[in-house]
Every structure is written in structure tokens, then in C-alpha cells.
Design a protein around this motif. Structure first.
Motif, PDB file in Angstrom:
ATOM      1  N   LYS A 173       3.814 -17.741   5.277  1.00  0.00           N
ATOM      2  CA  LYS A 173       4.362 -16.694   4.436  1.00  0.00           C
ATOM      3  C   LYS A 173       3.323 -15.624   4.107  1.00  0.00           C
ATOM      4  CE  LYS A 173       7.997 -19.142   1.902  1.00  0.00           C
ATOM      5  NZ  LYS A 173       8.467 -19.512   0.549  1.00  0.00           N
ATOM      6  N   LYS A 174       3.797 -14.404   4.054  1.00  0.00           N
ATOM      7  CA  LYS A 174       2.956 -13.286   3.634  1.00  0.00           C
ATOM      8  C   LYS A 174       3.546 -12.705   2.356  1.00  0.00           C
ATOM      9  CE  LYS A 174       1.073  -8.831   5.148  1.00  0.00           C
ATOM     10  NZ  LYS A 174      -0.315  -9.165   4.789  1.00  0.00           N
ATOM     11  N   VAL A 175       2.705 -12.444   1.388  1.00  0.00           N
ATOM     12  CA  VAL A 175       3.136 -11.922   0.097  1.00  0.00           C
ATOM     13  C   VAL A 175       3.141 -10.404   0.133  1.00  0.00           C
ATOM     14  CG1 VAL A 175       2.597 -11.809  -2.362  1.00  0.00           C
ATOM     15  CG2 VAL A 175       2.248 -13.942  -1.114  1.00  0.00           C
ATOM     16  N   HIS A 176       4.214  -9.827  -0.375  1.00  0.00           N
ATOM     17  CA  HIS A 176       4.339  -8.373  -0.471  1.00  0.00           C
ATOM     18  C   HIS A 176       4.449  -7.982  -1.944  1.00  0.00           C
ATOM     19  CE1 HIS A 176       4.987  -8.148   3.876  1.00  0.00           C
ATOM     20  NE2 HIS A 176       5.817  -9.179   3.728  1.00  0.00           N
ATOM     21  N   LEU A 177       3.886  -6.834  -2.297  1.00  0.00           N
ATOM     22  CA  LEU A 177       3.875  -6.380  -3.680  1.00  0.00           C
ATOM     23  C   LEU A 177       4.307  -4.926  -3.742  1.00  0.00           C
ATOM     24  CD1 LEU A 177       3.033  -7.240  -6.602  1.00  0.00           C
ATOM     25  CD2 LEU A 177       0.769  -6.294  -6.094  1.00  0.00           C
ATOM     26  N   GLU A 178       5.382  -4.685  -4.463  1.00  0.00           N
ATOM     27  CA  GLU A 178       5.854  -3.309  -4.637  1.00  0.00           C
ATOM     28  C   GLU A 178       5.068  -2.629  -5.766  1.00  0.00           C
ATOM     29  OE1 GLU A 178      10.009  -2.995  -5.343  1.00  0.00           O
ATOM     30  OE2 GLU A 178      10.515  -4.666  -3.985  1.00  0.00           O
ATOM     31  N   LEU A 179       5.077  -1.312  -5.763  1.00  0.00           N
ATOM     32  CA  LEU A 179       4.481  -0.570  -6.877  1.00  0.00           C
ATOM     33  C   LEU A 179       5.384  -0.660  -8.102  1.00  0.00           C
ATOM     34  CD1 LEU A 179       3.190   2.662  -5.100  1.00  0.00           C
ATOM     35  CD2 LEU A 179       1.813   0.808  -6.064  1.00  0.00           C
ATOM     36  N   ASP A 234      -3.376  -4.344  -2.240  1.00  0.00           N
ATOM     37  CA  ASP A 234      -3.433  -3.373  -3.331  1.00  0.00           C
ATOM     38  C   ASP A 234      -4.702  -3.599  -4.159  1.00  0.00           C
ATOM     39  OD1 ASP A 234      -2.956  -2.330  -6.103  1.00  0.00           O
ATOM     40  OD2 ASP A 234      -1.084  -1.649  -5.184  1.00  0.00           O
ATOM     41  N   ARG A 235      -5.605  -2.625  -4.162  1.00  0.00           N
ATOM     42  CA  ARG A 235      -6.877  -2.785  -4.871  1.00  0.00           C
ATOM     43  C   ARG A 235      -6.682  -2.921  -6.374  1.00  0.00           C
ATOM     44  NH1 ARG A 235     -11.067   1.475  -1.949  1.00  0.00           N
ATOM     45  NH2 ARG A 235     -10.991   0.538   0.148  1.00  0.00           N
ATOM     46  N   ASP A 236      -5.713  -2.207  -6.911  1.00  0.00           N
ATOM     47  CA  ASP A 236      -5.477  -2.285  -8.352  1.00  0.00           C
ATOM     48  C   ASP A 236      -4.985  -3.671  -8.737  1.00  0.00           C
ATOM     49  OD1 ASP A 236      -6.046   0.510  -9.178  1.00  0.00           O
ATOM     50  OD2 ASP A 236      -4.397   0.943  -7.803  1.00  0.00           O
ATOM     51  N   SER A 269       7.582 -10.326  -3.281  1.00  0.00           N
ATOM     52  CA  SER A 269       8.493 -10.823  -2.251  1.00  0.00           C
ATOM     53  C   SER A 269       7.643 -11.434  -1.136  1.00  0.00           C
ATOM     54  CB  SER A 269       9.379  -9.697  -1.694  1.00  0.00           C
ATOM     55  OG  SER A 269       8.574  -8.686  -1.088  1.00  0.00           O
ATOM     56  N   THR A 270       8.282 -12.140  -0.227  1.00  0.00           N
ATOM     57  CA  THR A 270       7.556 -12.762   0.883  1.00  0.00           C
ATOM     58  C   THR A 270       8.289 -12.503   2.190  1.00  0.00           C
ATOM     59  OG1 THR A 270       8.738 -14.858   0.602  1.00  0.00           O
ATOM     60  CG2 THR A 270       6.642 -14.597  -0.579  1.00  0.00           C
ATOM     61  N   SER A 271       7.547 -12.687   3.273  1.00  0.00           N
ATOM     62  CA  SER A 271       8.132 -12.630   4.610  1.00  0.00           C
ATOM     63  C   SER A 271       7.512 -13.742   5.446  1.00  0.00           C
ATOM     64  CB  SER A 271       7.864 -11.271   5.260  1.00  0.00           C
ATOM     65  OG  SER A 271       6.478 -11.053   5.427  1.00  0.00           O
TER      66      SER A 271
END
Length: 496
Positions: free
Chosen positions: A291-297, A353-355, A284-286
Motif C-alpha cells: 500500500k502507498k499512502v496518499h495525502l490531500e491538501l 509533503d514536506r509540511d 487514502s491508500t492505493s
């Protein structure tokens, strides 16, 4: 000393006698059946003359590739055919003799200098002087990396000579190509032999190699299946996908791991599409302007996702971290940009997220994507990723990195990434930085090989100044480097 020595042992004994003097060491007797003839004359002369006689006989034997064994007339071979190539120029011959007898560049750089001479000779279409054949073949026997370059300059006399000495049989050795006939013993061959055959076949006939692997898939043990499946990396394409999909269902975890790694290299595969669907659901982005990218687990995987690699994590590893890495490693790189509308630079800068970053880095490496490699390098140095960039970009980044290293070890590791040959400007920066580092005898000795292969000849004066101000272990390697940088243009000029 009694007769019976082989020519090589006898020759070494003659060298020892010449080195310490005949007053301290007896001249060794030659091998039978030469012993009676040479010894008979030796009784009529001084030990010094006997040594010279023996050296003359030994030189003739070595030039003829003889062992000293009496050869009956019935076994005598025909003389060598006349050489086809013209002789190397006189100056070039003198330089070769210098390198083979009293090399001015030291033992570490002598093979490199010989390699330059041999390449120039092959390019000029000339041959080695007969008197230099034995020492050259002896050097190449001891230094295998020279062998391929030696063969083109031997001509008929050199080839004939090699047939008379088992130690030089490598000249006539031919690595067999894999052919259909080689597959007859497939089922009974060892895994090592079959793996070698498959890798060779994959370069010429990937489909035949794949069919061969498939023919014993159900009967091969797990370890063999994993090893042989890995050979598909050579010439890998979507034609291999059905077999790789089959491997995803293998009972052995080792086989499945190999399949995951190979499918990661195929962004057009069905597995890549399935992982793209999982990744897209986590992104997702904000923001509007930037824009900044967001990553859910990742969520709990279904059976299909488990089959694609989202299984149980090994002890000590985060379960969701493993899933995240597997998704990032296997999904097409375009998924990140198409779902978010953010370019690779923006995606990488947003990821925390390092992974996910570890999986993304793997995907970039195996797919050799320069744009994503550049984005990852913008946030941190990574030697493996640098090689994915165009040469000019590599040079710029490596030279900038050299300014940041503080040890000779880091300097050498970074320098090896700089594509040779280096420009005059790059060479000047390399030497200037070396002068500012704390010297190390071992480190400098190892480093001169890299420098010798890559430095521009114009850097020789700067290296000479550095050698003049150096002490201890760093001095001699740098002096040899100076000699090498001066010698290479001389070798090249000798063939013009």
C-alpha cells in the motif's frame, strides 16, 4: 610595600615574589594586624627567610579561612566539631593533591578528574585531608559544577572553615523549595519570579501551580500569560486541558501559539481528536500488496479548525502548508496507521509533503515515540530523533553515522549523541574514526572532554598511539586525554 592588603592579595603577592625571586621583587607586607609582628622578624632575617615565614603564616591563615582582620575575644568562634568521617586513604590524598597543584591532565580535564575523585570519596564515605580543604574549596569556587560533589567530603572541619570565608558561602547555600507560603506575593511579583515559582511547583503540586496561574489569568498582560502558560510543560497532563482550551480563545497570538505547542503533547485531548478527524479525511491508500499512502491538501477550515490553529499563515509561508503542518503535529500518531492500515515505516516512506513531514516529526519529538522516530530515521539522519531510541539502537546508529562524517565538527556533534559510558568495542571504533579525520587544534581540544567522560579505559593505548602521530594543536589535548584515561582507574583503585 605598605600593610593593609587582604589575605588573598597578599598571598598572590607572595607567589609572585617566590616565582621571580626576592632579588627582583620585594616580599609584600602582610595584612594588619599581622604586619608589625611579621615585619619585626623580617628585619632580623634575609629576604628569603622572610618569604618562607610569610608563606607559613599565609598557609595558616588560609587554612583557617581568616582574612587577616584582628578578631576580638568577644567575636571568637568555637572550634570546629570533630570530623565524623574517616580520612581518605593515603594514595587517594596524594592523587587529590596532585590534581590541585600540578594536574597532569591539563586545565580542561582537571575538573573532570576532580569530579571522579570526589564521587569515589563520597561513595567510600571518607573526607578530604585538612591540608587540602583550602585548595579544593578554591577550585570549586572557580568551577561551580564541582560544588555539589565537594560538600559531602568536607565534614565538620570543612563546613566550619566555609563559615569563616564569605567566598565559600556557597557550601551553605540551600535552594529553597517552593511552598504555599511563597505564593503570598504572587500578584506583585515579576513574571520571571512567578515563572520560576510555577516551574518548581509543577514538580511537586501541578494542580496548585495551575490554580495559581489561573488566579491572575484575566489581569496578566499577554506577554506574561504566554510565558507563564509555558510552565505547564513541566508535569503536563490532561488535567491542564481546560486551561489550555481557554487559551485557544485568547486574543494574543503568542498565547495561542504556546497553547498549540502544549496541546500537541497531549494526544488524548479534545483538540487532538478534532485534528484527527481532519487528518483522516485527507488520507487514502492505493495498491494491495504494498500500500502507498496518499495525502490531500487541507480544505478551507471552519471556525473550529481556525481555533485549533489553522489560521492565517505568516508572510512568506504557504497557507495550506501551515494547515497541513498543524494537523500533522496535533493529531494522534495512531491516526496515520489506523486510517490507512499502513505501519509507521510505510507511512513515512509514502509521504512526500514536506509540511506534513515537519508536523509529523514535531509530534514524534514531543511525544517521544520510538517507533515513529525509527521510521523517520530510516529515511534520513536526524540528531534530535536519535535520542528517542533505546540505548543499544542509539549506539548502533551513532557509530554507523560516525563512519559517514567528514569533518571534526560533524564528528563531535554526532559523538555527543552516543550514551556514555562507551563499551570497549564502541570506544575502539570512535578512536579509529578520529584518526582518519583532518585534525584541528580547537576542535580536538573541545572534543577531549566528551572522549574523557565516555571512552572505555581499554582505549588508552589507541589514543596514545594517535597522540604519538599527531602534530601541532592536536598533540597536547590528546596527551592530556591519555593521562586522564590512565588516571581514572588509578583514582578508583585508590579508594578500594
Amino acid at each position: 610595600m605598605s600593610g593593609g592588603l587582604g589575605v588573598d592579595a597578599w598571598w598572590n603577592g607572595l607567589g609572585s615574589a617566590a616565582l621571580v625571586g626576592t632579588g627582583r621583587r620585594e616580599v609584600p607586607r602582610p595584612p594588619d594586624p599581622l604586619s608589625d609582628r611579621v615585619v619585626a622578624r623580617a628585619g632580623e632575617t634575609s629576604s628569603e627567610v622572610s618569604l618562607l615565614d610569610a608563606l607559613a603564616v599565609g598557609t595558616a591563615l588560609r587554612r583557617g579561612g581568616r582574612t587577616g582582620r584582628h578578631v576580638p575575644d568577644s567575636e571568637r568562634e568555637a572550634a570546629a566539631e570533630p570530623d565524623r568521617l574517616p580520612l581518605a586513604p593515603a594514595t587517594a590524598r596524594q592523587l587529590l593533591d596532585l590534581l590541585l597543584t600540578q594536574s597532569p591532565v591539563g586545565p580542561r580535564l582537571t575538573p573532570l578528574a576532580l569530579g571522579v575523585w570526589l564521587r569515589e570519596a563520597a561513595r567510600a564515605g571518607v573526607r578530604v585531608h585538612h591540608a587540602s580543604l583550602v585548595p579544593l574549596l578554591t577550585a570549586a569556587t572557580a568551577t561551580p559544577e564541582l560544588r555539589e560533589s565537594v560538600v559531602p567530603v568536607l565534614d565538620n572541619r570543612g563546613s566550619w572553615l566555609c563559615s569563616r570565608n564569605p567566598a565559600w558561602s556557597w557550601v551553605h547555600a540551600v535552594v529553597p523549595d517552593a511552598r504555599a507560603g511563597d505564593t503570598a506575593d504572587w500578584a506583585s511579583s515579576s513574571t520571571e519570579v512567578r515563572s520560576s515559582l510555577l516551574r518548581s511547583l509543577r514538580r511537586t503540586d501541578p494542580a496548585q501551580a495551575r490554580d495559581l496561574l489561573d488566579s491572575s489569568w484575566t489581569t496578566d498582560p499577554a506577554a506574561a500569560r504566554a510565558d507563564l502558560l509555558g510552565t505547564l510543560e513541566t508535569g503536563l497532563s490532561l488535567d491542564d486541558e481546560p486551561l489550555l482550551e481557554r487559551a485557544l480563545d485568547d486574543r494574543a497570538a503568542g498565547v495561542r501559539e504556546v497553547a498549540y505547542g502544549l496541546l500537541d503533547r497531549l494526544p488524548g485531548s479534545a483538540r487532538a481528536a478534532r485534528l484527527a478527524g481532519l487528518l483522516g479525511g485527507l488520507l487514502s491508500t492505493s495498491g494491495v500488496v504494498r500500500k502507498k499512502v496518499h495525502l490531500e491538501l487541507p480544505r478551507e477550515p471552519d471556525a473550529a479548525a481556525v481555533r485549533d490553529g489553522l489560521g492565517k499563515a505568516p508572510k512568506g509561508r504557504s497557507q495550506r502548508g501551515l494547515w497541513m503542518e498543524r494537523i500533522a503535529a496535533g493529531a494522534p500518531l495512531e491516526t496515520w496507521t489506523e486510517v490507512t492500515g499502513v505501519d509507521p515505516v510505510g507511512v513515512v516512506r509514502s509521504l512526500e509533503d514536506r509540511d506534513a513531514l515537519r508536523g509529523l516529526r514535531w509530534a514524534v519529538l514531543v511525544r517521544r515515540d520510538a517507533d515513529w522516530a525509527r521510521a523517520l530515521l530510516d529515511v534520513g539522519w536526524d540528531a534530535a530523533l536519535v535520542g528517542l531510541l533505546p540505548p543499544d539502537d542509539v549506539a548502533r546508529r551513532v557509530l554507523d553515522r560516525l563512519e559517514q562524517v567528514t569533518t571534526l565538527h560533524e564528528y563531535a556533534a554526532t559523538l555527543r549523541l552516543l550514551p556514555p559510558p562507551w563499551s570497549a568495542e564502541a570506544s575502539a571504533r570512535v578512536v579509529k574514526r578520529l584518526a582518519k579525520l583532518d585534525p584541528s587544534a580547537l576542535g580536538t581540544a573541545d572534543l577531549v572532554t566528551v572522549l574523557a567522560l565516555s571512552l572505555h579505559p581499554s582505549a588508552a593505548p589507541a589514543v596514545q598511539r594517535l597522540a604519538a602521530t599527531s602534530e601541532g594543536g592536536r598533540l597536547t589535548p590528546l596527551q592530556h586525554l591519555v593521562q586522564y584515561l590512565s588516571l581514572v582507574p588509578t583514582i578508583t583503585e585508590a579508594f578500594r
